[in-house]
Design a protein around this motif. Structure first.
Motif, PDB file in Angstrom:
ATOM      1  N   ARG A  47      -5.319  -0.976  -5.693  1.00 31.33           N
ATOM      2  CA  ARG A  47      -4.009  -1.618  -5.739  1.00 31.33           C
ATOM      3  C   ARG A  47      -4.111  -3.076  -5.274  1.00 31.33           C
ATOM      4  O   ARG A  47      -3.537  -3.979  -5.873  1.00 31.33           O
ATOM      5  CB  ARG A  47      -3.032  -0.843  -4.850  1.00 31.33           C
ATOM      6  CG  ARG A  47      -1.675  -1.432  -4.869  1.00 31.33           C
ATOM      7  CD  ARG A  47      -0.664  -0.727  -3.986  1.00 31.33           C
ATOM      8  NE  ARG A  47       0.565  -1.419  -4.214  1.00 31.33           N
ATOM      9  CZ  ARG A  47       1.463  -1.065  -5.113  1.00 31.33           C
ATOM     10  NH1 ARG A  47       1.305   0.027  -5.809  1.00 31.33           N
ATOM     11  NH2 ARG A  47       2.532  -1.791  -5.325  1.00 31.33           N
ATOM     12  N   ASN A  48      -4.878  -3.289  -4.200  1.00 29.68           N
ATOM     13  CA  ASN A  48      -5.021  -4.638  -3.679  1.00 29.68           C
ATOM     14  C   ASN A  48      -5.699  -5.552  -4.698  1.00 29.68           C
ATOM     15  O   ASN A  48      -5.328  -6.719  -4.856  1.00 29.68           O
ATOM     16  CB  ASN A  48      -5.795  -4.600  -2.361  1.00 29.68           C
ATOM     17  CG  ASN A  48      -5.834  -5.953  -1.679  1.00 29.68           C
ATOM     18  OD1 ASN A  48      -6.800  -6.691  -1.818  1.00 29.68           O
ATOM     19  ND2 ASN A  48      -4.770  -6.303  -0.954  1.00 29.68           N
TER      20      ASN A  48
ATOM     21  N   PHE B  92       0.864  -1.186   0.000  1.00 28.94           N
ATOM     22  CA  PHE B  92       0.000   0.000   0.000  1.00 28.94           C
ATOM     23  C   PHE B  92       0.898   1.234   0.000  1.00 28.94           C
ATOM     24  O   PHE B  92       2.079   1.151   0.323  1.00 28.94           O
ATOM     25  CB  PHE B  92      -0.907   0.009   1.241  1.00 28.94           C
ATOM     26  CG  PHE B  92      -1.761  -1.221   1.364  1.00 28.94           C
ATOM     27  CD1 PHE B  92      -2.914  -1.355   0.600  1.00 28.94           C
ATOM     28  CD2 PHE B  92      -1.402  -2.262   2.197  1.00 28.94           C
ATOM     29  CE1 PHE B  92      -3.694  -2.503   0.684  1.00 28.94           C
ATOM     30  CE2 PHE B  92      -2.172  -3.407   2.295  1.00 28.94           C
ATOM     31  CZ  PHE B  92      -3.330  -3.525   1.535  1.00 28.94           C
TER      32      PHE B  92
ATOM     33  N   ASN C   4      -5.499   2.583  -2.718  1.00 28.19           N
ATOM     34  CA  ASN C   4      -4.997   1.393  -2.028  1.00 28.19           C
ATOM     35  C   ASN C   4      -5.945   0.200  -2.185  1.00 28.19           C
ATOM     36  O   ASN C   4      -5.511  -0.944  -2.265  1.00 28.19           O
ATOM     37  CB  ASN C   4      -4.740   1.703  -0.558  1.00 28.19           C
ATOM     38  CG  ASN C   4      -3.376   2.349  -0.343  1.00 28.19           C
ATOM     39  OD1 ASN C   4      -2.454   2.120  -1.113  1.00 28.19           O
ATOM     40  ND2 ASN C   4      -3.251   3.149   0.699  1.00 28.19           N
ATOM     41  N   TYR C   5      -7.242   0.470  -2.210  1.00 27.75           N
ATOM     42  CA  TYR C   5      -8.194  -0.611  -2.488  1.00 27.75           C
ATOM     43  C   TYR C   5      -7.942  -1.183  -3.892  1.00 27.75           C
ATOM     44  O   TYR C   5      -7.877  -2.399  -4.086  1.00 27.75           O
ATOM     45  CB  TYR C   5      -9.631  -0.084  -2.413  1.00 27.75           C
ATOM     46  CG  TYR C   5     -10.229   0.008  -1.026  1.00 27.75           C
ATOM     47  CD1 TYR C   5     -10.027   1.123  -0.238  1.00 27.75           C
ATOM     48  CD2 TYR C   5     -11.022  -1.014  -0.518  1.00 27.75           C
ATOM     49  CE1 TYR C   5     -10.586   1.230   1.024  1.00 27.75           C
ATOM     50  CE2 TYR C   5     -11.594  -0.930   0.740  1.00 27.75           C
ATOM     51  CZ  TYR C   5     -11.379   0.199   1.511  1.00 27.75           C
ATOM     52  OH  TYR C   5     -11.932   0.303   2.757  1.00 27.75           O
TER      53      TYR C   5
ATOM     54  N   VAL D 133     -14.447  -4.938  -3.675  1.00 26.11           N
ATOM     55  CA  VAL D 133     -13.125  -5.552  -3.818  1.00 26.11           C
ATOM     56  C   VAL D 133     -13.283  -7.050  -4.084  1.00 26.11           C
ATOM     57  O   VAL D 133     -12.647  -7.612  -4.989  1.00 26.11           O
ATOM     58  CB  VAL D 133     -12.267  -5.312  -2.550  1.00 26.11           C
ATOM     59  CG1 VAL D 133     -11.031  -6.212  -2.546  1.00 26.11           C
ATOM     60  CG2 VAL D 133     -11.843  -3.847  -2.466  1.00 26.11           C
TER      61      VAL D 133
ATOM     62  N   LEU E 231      -7.902  -7.381   0.733  1.00 25.68           N
ATOM     63  CA  LEU E 231      -8.221  -6.213   1.547  1.00 25.68           C
ATOM     64  C   LEU E 231      -9.692  -6.227   1.948  1.00 25.68           C
ATOM     65  O   LEU E 231     -10.580  -6.386   1.099  1.00 25.68           O
ATOM     66  CB  LEU E 231      -7.908  -4.928   0.773  1.00 25.68           C
ATOM     67  CG  LEU E 231      -8.081  -3.627   1.553  1.00 25.68           C
ATOM     68  CD1 LEU E 231      -7.047  -3.519   2.675  1.00 25.68           C
ATOM     69  CD2 LEU E 231      -7.952  -2.413   0.628  1.00 25.68           C
ATOM     70  N   LEU E 232      -9.940  -6.046   3.235  1.00 24.98           N
ATOM     71  CA  LEU E 232     -11.313  -5.975   3.732  1.00 24.98           C
ATOM     72  C   LEU E 232     -11.721  -4.521   3.970  1.00 24.98           C
ATOM     73  O   LEU E 232     -12.831  -4.122   3.668  1.00 24.98           O
ATOM     74  CB  LEU E 232     -11.454  -6.800   5.008  1.00 24.98           C
ATOM     75  CG  LEU E 232     -11.103  -8.295   4.844  1.00 24.98           C
ATOM     76  CD1 LEU E 232     -11.205  -9.021   6.179  1.00 24.98           C
ATOM     77  CD2 LEU E 232     -12.030  -8.949   3.822  1.00 24.98           C
TER      78      LEU E 232
ATOM     79  N   THR F  97      -0.803   7.007   3.390  1.00 23.03           N
ATOM     80  CA  THR F  97      -1.650   8.192   3.227  1.00 23.03           C
ATOM     81  C   THR F  97      -1.346   9.232   4.297  1.00 23.03           C
ATOM     82  O   THR F  97      -1.885  10.333   4.255  1.00 23.03           O
ATOM     83  CB  THR F  97      -3.142   7.815   3.324  1.00 23.03           C
ATOM     84  OG1 THR F  97      -3.407   7.322   4.649  1.00 23.03           O
ATOM     85  CG2 THR F  97      -3.513   6.741   2.318  1.00 23.03           C
TER      86      THR F  97
ATOM     87  N   LEU G   2     -15.826  -3.110   0.507  1.00 20.27           N
ATOM     88  CA  LEU G   2     -15.412  -4.491   0.820  1.00 20.27           C
ATOM     89  C   LEU G   2     -16.030  -5.459  -0.188  1.00 20.27           C
ATOM     90  O   LEU G   2     -15.348  -6.315  -0.762  1.00 20.27           O
ATOM     91  CB  LEU G   2     -15.838  -4.834   2.242  1.00 20.27           C
ATOM     92  CG  LEU G   2     -15.343  -6.120   2.886  1.00 20.27           C
ATOM     93  CD1 LEU G   2     -15.471  -6.022   4.407  1.00 20.27           C
ATOM     94  CD2 LEU G   2     -16.087  -7.347   2.405  1.00 20.27           C
TER      95      LEU G   2
ATOM     96  N   SER H 292      -8.958   8.703  -4.606  1.00 17.93           N
ATOM     97  CA  SER H 292      -8.339   9.240  -3.389  1.00 17.93           C
ATOM     98  C   SER H 292      -7.217   8.295  -2.963  1.00 17.93           C
ATOM     99  O   SER H 292      -7.141   7.147  -3.430  1.00 17.93           O
ATOM    100  CB  SER H 292      -9.383   9.316  -2.271  1.00 17.93           C
ATOM    101  OG  SER H 292      -9.702   8.005  -1.827  1.00 17.93           O
ATOM    102  N   PRO H 293      -6.335   8.741  -2.054  1.00 16.58           N
ATOM    103  CA  PRO H 293      -5.277   7.836  -1.582  1.00 16.58           C
ATOM    104  C   PRO H 293      -5.833   6.540  -0.989  1.00 16.58           C
ATOM    105  O   PRO H 293      -5.232   5.486  -1.146  1.00 16.58           O
ATOM    106  CB  PRO H 293      -4.560   8.672  -0.517  1.00 16.58           C
ATOM    107  CG  PRO H 293      -4.809  10.097  -0.916  1.00 16.58           C
ATOM    108  CD  PRO H 293      -6.183  10.100  -1.508  1.00 16.58           C
ATOM    109  N   LEU H 294      -6.997   6.636  -0.338  1.00 14.06           N
ATOM    110  CA  LEU H 294      -7.597   5.420   0.221  1.00 14.06           C
ATOM    111  C   LEU H 294      -8.080   4.501  -0.891  1.00 14.06           C
ATOM    112  O   LEU H 294      -7.792   3.299  -0.908  1.00 14.06           O
ATOM    113  CB  LEU H 294      -8.782   5.770   1.123  1.00 14.06           C
ATOM    114  CG  LEU H 294      -8.506   6.597   2.377  1.00 14.06           C
ATOM    115  CD1 LEU H 294      -9.813   6.871   3.106  1.00 14.06           C
ATOM    116  CD2 LEU H 294      -7.531   5.885   3.297  1.00 14.06           C
TER     117      LEU H 294
END
Lengths: 406, 392
Positions: B77-78, A107, B74-75, B46, A151-152, A110, B43, B69-71
């Motif tokens: 990316r996973n 990751f 990351n989702y 994903v 990822l959850l 942030t 969730l 967004s940065p969050l």
């Protein structure tokens, strides 16, 4: 002076829905183990090891880390951070038996990633409830993954609260209590603790905490009825809260250290405060200070309590053993420091890694402590090892080792 | 017949069911917000994407990084990592040509482009030598860093002085990380040439300063002193120790560090204000990147941006990054810098290091200020320290 304030309206029944920390056999699920004691009495780790002896496997890691490995069944999970700005966050899972890499997820941070050079972004230890992994970092990024690396949910606690950071880095390791993840994010600018629903990643509660840099980790104490309180340490002392609501049950207000963390053994709470201060919680609420000794103040490593004794390592690198009920110092043993990692106990051995990577094994079963092993893997070690069964897992910035008798 | 025509058209214009589901899942992920909002739908999204996507979907998943967004990134990316791992483990080939296209399309999100490279690297470890040299000036700091490192490594193998210098110089064009810039400056200087790090990083060296105002008992951080209401460089104000006026402060430090304690006074329990102008030829987004061991607040053109009430927890280049929007023309930057009353040796620094950059860390220079100091040779810059004025 003891200053305790009690929330009388606090009802133990509030904990009815809260189960104890999930203990799965010999799993080591968080910082200092599943019960946050740093003790695994059933374990038997060899007293000597080296690159060529009693090392079951060794694997390379893609980044730095002071975080401890955790053990979930047949899996070993470790975090790391890499990149010039330490903004690449890693979660790695290895097969416990073979060391084979099962999965590797990354990751991008942030939150802020600046730390003291000795620290890095992967300083907090991840936690698990046996079903999910909660990987937390100095940047206050919090990733929840299943055991297969999916990822959850993901939280950015500095993304949410931009002043929650420390330019020296943050190290508090979260713990799971029931179905709540307890996270402390405390610094000079914006401090808070939060209890996060492990299923959704949404905070059940968030409360302001003292605005002062704090590197300690939470622990928990069990009440007589089996329910638990999360203990939050800071420079102000200890605040015991309902893990599900954040409601304060009791407070110890006479100050505490901001690096070594408290430890709980049965109904005793050992607080790095004015040296070492011990409260007895009895029915869940502390009635008085049981004892205090300013000679027993720990340095960076947290105390360990086992078999009626409390063990602390002081700034001089001296391991001290004291009676847990009276504070009487029983023996002292000079080890080779300096220490960052907290010692762990496996069977009759206390194992303390100094920063040079010397794993010093002390037999604590007798009247005096006896150094029975000094082992070096050739790398700096700042993270606390994990013990599971007759195996120990320890990491450096570059490697993860499994130590077990051949 | 109409229904037949309509059905036929649907075949052409409506996305397949799987594609629609993918679009909905990406939308759910990109809706993730602060404090866990949107976590639960994300969730499920994903899980759906990981289940339904194949190797052929990777370029589309990478495209979805746009505006994430940065969050959310990351989702996503996973999802990409999980799908790529699964497909690779199953022996399915990855769409290498399309991943290459993503890597070189600088209009796409740098996070996605870098991830495409990492996915490609897993199946072909030789792509680094082919791809990285082309990305020295890339918007992605990670690509640039890799390209710079390849040039540094190559320079070490070159005997010819001019070729070596040219390689260092070329590498410097892409370098923004402190360690690489320092290594390159050392290499360039060892070959008898020079480089201005003030110019390279874009440190702002010329400021006006006023103070001290009171910060005894740490009251000053929250206090609104007159410079926060109006910047009047001709004003005489009531300070902590008497009347104070704006005065010039200029640093000749190679890394642009303004040292109030050394060049003016080691004030304790004090607030100082610093202001400078930045000439931008157009309206644009930038980042203010700065380091200080002191508490601070920052404004641009009278708009408060951020503040941090923390003292003596270290100082570093780019310690703080604050996004800002510059207007066309002169922009007024105001910094409030607070010193506490700690007495320990390590708590005496009263400093500021400030630069303006783009989102990837490349210096953005003012069209009209700070040029003079940046253009001067190093020796002349050092002499400027002694000329520093200050506020009495």
């Amino acid at each position: 002076m003891l200053t305790l304030t009690m929330t009388r309206r606090f009802l133990p029944v509030c904990f009815a829905a809260v189960s104890a920390v999930c203990l799965t056999g010999a799993d080591w699920l968080q910082f200092r183990g599943s019960d946050v004691s740093g003790v695994s009495l059933e374990s038997n780790i060899p007293a000597t090891w080296s690159e060529n002896k009693n090392v079951a496997w060794k694997v390379e890691l893609p980044g730095r880390g002071l975080s401890c490995p955790i053990v979930i069944g047949d899996r070993v999970v470790v975090t790391a951070s890499s990149g010039f700005h330490q903004d690449r966050l890693h979660v790695l899972c290895f097969d416990r038996a073979s060391g084979k890499a099962l999965w590797h997820r990354q990751f991008l941070a942030t939150g802020r990633t600046m730390t003291h050079p000795k620290m890095c972004v992967a300083t907090p230890t991840p936690a698990s409830d046996g079903e999910r992994i909660y990987a937390f970092y100095s940047s206050n990024d919090l990733a929840c993954l299943d055991l297969d690396g999916n990822l959850l949910w993901y939280r950015g606690l500095t993304y949410d609260f931009p002043n929650a950071s420390n330019s020296l880095g943050m190290s508090s390791s979260p713990i799971v209590v029931g179905d709540t993840l307890i996270v402390q994010v405390e610094n000079d600018a914006e401090s808070f603790a939060t209890g996060i629903n492990v299923l959704s990643g949404v905070s059940r509660w968030k409360k302001d905490r003292p605005k002062r840099a704090n590197w300690t980790s939470p622990t928990f104490a069990k009440n007589a009825d089996g329910t638990s309180l999360a203990l939050l340490q800071s420079s102000a002392g200890i605040e015991a809260v309902d893990p599900e609501t954040g409601k304060t049950a009791w407070e110890y207000k006479d100050g505490a250290a901001t690096i070594p963390s408290s430890v709980v053994s049965s109904d005793y709470v050992f607080i790095p405060s004015n040296g070492l201060t011990v409260l007895r919680t009895g029915d869940g609420n502390p009635s008085d200070i049981l004892w205090n000794d300013n000679r027993l103040g720990p340095s960076t490593p947290s105390p360990v309590v086992v078999n009626g004794r409390v063990y602390v390592i002081n700034r001089a690198g001296v391991l001290q053993a004291a009676d847990m009920t009276t504070g009487n110092i029983l023996w002292r043993l000079r080890l080779t420091g300096p220490f960052s990692a907290t010692p762990v106990v496996a069977g009759k051995h206390l194992i303390a890694f100094n920063e040079k990577g010397d794993g010093q094994v002390v037999d604590i079963s007798g009247e005096e402590g006896q150094l029975v092993g000094e082992n070096n893997l050739g790398e700096t070690i700042l993270g606390t090892p994990a013990i599971s069964g007759n195996e120990m897992f320890v990491r450096s910035d570059g490697h993860l080792w499994k130590i077990a008798a051949e | 017949m109409r229904w037949l025509i309509a059905a036929s058209l649907m075949l052409f214009v409506a996305p397949p069911f799987a594609q629609a589901a993918q679009t909905d899942s990406i939308k759910a992920i990109k809706a993730v917000g602060h404090e866990g909002n949107g976590n639960v739908p994300a969730l499920a999204a994903v899980a759906e994407l990981q289940k339904s996507s194949t190797a052929a979907d990777l370029p589309a998943l990478l495209d979805a990084f746009a505006g994430a967004s940065p969050l959310a990134a990351n989702y996503l990316r996973n999802v990409v990592e999980a799908v790529a791992d699964r497909e690779t483990a199953a022996g399915h080939s990855l769409p290498a040509d399309k991943l290459r296209a993503v890597i070189f399309d600088t209009k796409l999100d740098p996070r996605a482009r870098r991830l495409a490279y990492e996915v490609l690297l897993k199946v072909d470890s030789n792509v680094s030598s082919e791809i990285i040299p082309q990305l020295l000036l890339d918007p992605s700091p990670e690509f640039r860093r890799d390209a710079v490192q390849q040039l540094i490594d190559r320079a070490e193998t070159i005997d010819d002085k001019q070729q070596k210098l040219a390689t260092f110089r070329k590498a410097m064009q892409g370098a923004t990380d402190e360690d690489q810039v320092k290594e390159l400056a050392k290499g360039i200087r060892s070959l008898g040439d020079d480089v201005s790090l003030v110019q390279h990083f874009g440190f702002l060296t010329d400021w006006e300063i006023i103070g001290p105002f009171n910060n005894r008992g740490l009251v000053g951080f929250a206090e609104t002193y007159p410079p926060e209401k109006k910047i009047d460089l001709d004003a005489t104000l009531e300070g902590q120790l008497g009347e104070v006026k704006w005065d010039e402060i200029t640093t000749g430090d190679e890394f642009g560090v303004l040292d109030i304690a050394k060049t003016i006074s080691p004030y304790k329990g004090a607030v100082m204000y610093l202001t400078t102008t930045f000439d931008s030829p157009a309206t644009r987004d930038v980042q203010f990147r700065f380091g200080t061991p002191n508490a601070w607040k920052i404004w641009v053109n009278g708009q408060y941006l951020f503040g941090r009430d923390e003292y003596h927890r270290g100082m570093a280049i780019d310690q703080y990054t604050v996004p800002a929007t510059l207007k066309q023309g002169q922009n007024v930057i105001l910094v409030k810098l607070c010193q506490n009353e700690q007495t320990e040796d390590w708590a005496q620094r009263y400093q500021l290091q400030f630069r303006v950059s783009d989102a990837s860390g490349v210096a953005v220079h003012s069209a009209a200020s700070n040029r003079q100091a940046a253009a001067l040779p190093q020796n002349s810059q050092k002499n400027l320290t002694a000329q520093t004025g200050g506020t009495r």
